[in-house]
Design a protein around this motif. Structure first.
Motif, short mmCIF file in Angstrom:
data_model
loop_
_atom_site.label_atom_id
_atom_site.label_comp_id
_atom_site.label_asym_id
_atom_site.label_seq_id
_atom_site.Cartn_x
_atom_site.Cartn_y
_atom_site.Cartn_z
N SER A 193 1.06 -0.61 0.20
CA SER A 193 -0.12 0.24 0.10
C SER A 193 1.43 1.79 0.16
O SER A 193 0.52 2.38 -0.88
CB SER A 193 -0.61 -0.03 1.31
OG SER A 193 -1.72 1.20 1.04
N SER B 231 -4.81 2.77 -2.67
CA SER B 231 -3.19 3.44 -3.54
C SER B 231 -2.36 3.51 -5.11
O SER B 231 -3.55 2.44 -5.28
CB SER B 231 -1.96 3.09 -2.34
OG SER B 231 -2.72 3.40 -1.27
N LEU C 196 -4.98 8.78 4.15
CA LEU C 196 -4.16 7.63 4.46
C LEU C 196 -3.44 7.12 5.37
O LEU C 196 -3.36 6.35 6.00
CB LEU C 196 -3.93 7.16 2.94
CG LEU C 196 -2.50 5.85 2.57
CD1 LEU C 196 -3.44 4.57 3.35
CD2 LEU C 196 -1.85 5.97 1.61
N SER D 137 -6.95 0.79 5.41
CA SER D 137 -6.36 1.30 4.10
C SER D 137 -4.72 -0.11 3.43
O SER D 137 -4.54 0.78 2.98
CB SER D 137 -5.29 2.39 5.42
OG SER D 137 -6.04 3.22 5.46
N SER E 136 3.13 6.73 -6.70
CA SER E 136 2.18 7.89 -7.71
C SER E 136 2.39 9.21 -6.96
O SER E 136 2.52 10.30 -8.23
CB SER E 136 0.72 7.40 -6.85
OG SER E 136 0.29 5.70 -6.91
N ARG F 150 -4.12 13.16 1.03
CA ARG F 150 -3.51 12.00 1.31
C ARG F 150 -2.73 11.49 2.49
O ARG F 150 -2.90 10.25 2.72
CB ARG F 150 -2.35 11.32 -0.16
CG ARG F 150 -2.34 9.53 -0.29
CD ARG F 150 -4.01 8.97 -1.26
NE ARG F 150 -3.89 7.60 -0.90
CZ ARG F 150 -5.51 6.50 -0.42
NH1 ARG F 150 -6.20 7.59 -0.08
NH2 ARG F 150 -5.02 6.01 -1.08
N GLU G 180 -4.35 8.13 -5.31
CA GLU G 180 -3.80 9.62 -6.18
C GLU G 180 -3.55 10.34 -7.51
O GLU G 180 -4.02 11.30 -8.00
CB GLU G 180 -2.04 8.90 -5.76
CG GLU G 180 -1.79 9.32 -4.55
CD GLU G 180 -2.15 7.41 -3.17
OE1 GLU G 180 -1.91 7.60 -2.71
OE2 GLU G 180 -2.99 7.14 -4.53
N SER H 113 1.84 4.28 -2.93
CA SER H 113 1.13 5.65 -2.56
C SER H 113 2.18 6.23 -2.90
O SER H 113 1.98 7.43 -3.69
CB SER H 113 1.12 5.64 -0.64
OG SER H 113 0.34 6.51 -1.20
#
Length: 345
Positions: A14, A287, A319, A92, A21, A315, A291, A18
């Protein structure tokens, strides 16, 4: 040890997706104006955005408390907030938040709420979320029609909308036709047991018996919500609206922290469409989808050099704050450890 490794794996995937991204978003949006933008950030607005996100847990907890109470089960507000906050950690690190719902059901069951009733509360909350998003989606699509009609984003959003509608129909069908639901689940259970070579396992009948009880409790609870429990459903709906208003208010507040007009209506519309995108279970914690989807939608009302900063800030709250706060609360409750261990195997 296996549990810890699996949890680390989900969490690492995850965070990695993220991070990649975010790097891509920043790479394509940073320009000479960005450092000056960062220098002039007004931290009091970022703290306000963080407070708004934490406040959303209170409205979520109030919704859970109210809906449980309407079924005759007393769950305190502090415990309800603890339950919903704890579930955000697993939500998450699992695709489309699928880890959050089972954990909330488990924690409610620990508070003497039968599994079927707890399932009705949790799915009832998700239905309220879905209904609100589905009602807001046509308005949001209308506001964004000129933009998304030139890209493939409208097709993805429509796919998410269809997925929400299908889930809604399936749940309604399960409520009003529990015998069909029971037959379907028993059929699948026998098929799976046969495939695993355990078709004659004596424990199978006990599992089916427990499943039938859960289905009956679920059917009774959902039917109760729309008959005698309408008060719980009404206040649940009010708290649902307040929850999403607080969550969606974060982006306008972030923009004010960057000395930009808040663009309240268009930013709310963008986040409605973004929530539909996040329904699609593609990656842990959505994720990458979050984004990149936010970058596409926020770019409509945020200057290009600022989009990356807005997405990163948003984010961080949706997150990373969930991981920190939810993880702390979840692992603080030692009695949850066995459940999380089994779920993450």
């Amino acid at each position: 040890m296996i549990y810890v490794n699996n949890l680390r794996k989900w969490l690492s995937v995850s965070l990695l997706i993220s991070a990649i991204s975010i790097v891509l978003v920043m790479f394509y949006t940073v320009d000479p104006k960005t450092p000056e933008l960062i220098h002039d950030i007004r931290p009091e607005f970022l703290l306000t955005a963080a407070f708004l996100h934490l406040s959303s847990f209170m409205f979520w907890g109030l919704r859970t408390k109210t809906m449980c109470n309407s079924l005759g089960f007393r769950v305190g507000l502090s415990r309800s907030i603890e339950i919903v906050t704890s579930s955000t950690f697993l939500a998450s690190v699992t695709p489309s938040s699928i880890g959050g719902e089972p954990l909330r059901i488990h924690l409610l069951n620990q508070d003497s709420v039968p599994v079927g009733n707890a399932t009705a509360v949790v799915l009832g909350e998700r239905l309220l979320d879905g209904i609100l998003i589905m009602m807001a989606a046509p308005v949001a699509l209308h506001l964004f029609r000129r933009v998304i009609s030139t890209s493939g984003l409208d097709m993805v959003i429509m796919a998410g909308e269809i997925a929400l509608i299908l889930v809604f129909i399936m749940v309604i069908y399960a409520v009003w036709h529990p015998h069909h639901t029971r037959k379907a689940l028993n059929f699948m259970l026998h098929r799976i047991a046969g495939f695993l070579g355990k078709g004659n396992d004596p424990r199978l009948e006990r599992i089916m018996g427990k499943m039938d009880m859960v289905i009956e409790d679920f059917h009774y609870s959902m039917a109760f919500f729309v008959t005698k429990g309408r008060r719980g459903l009404l206040f649940g709906s009010i708290y649902t609206i307040l929850f999403w208003l607080v969550e969606f208010a974060m982006v306008p507040v972030i923009l004010m922290g960057l000395n930009q007009p808040p663009s309240i209506i268009i930013s709310f519309a963008a986040q409605v469409l973004l929530m539909i995108l996040l329904v699609i279970p593609v990656t842990p914690g959505s994720s990458g989808v979050a984004e990149l989807g936010a970058t596409s939608l926020f770019s409509v009302f945020v200057p290009a050099y600022m989009v990356g900063i807005v997405v990163v800030a948003w984010r961080v709250f949706t997150l990373y704050m969930n991981l920190i706060v939810g993880g702390f609360v979840s692992f603080k409750i030692l009695k949850d450890a066995d459940y999380i261990r089994n779920l993450m195997k």
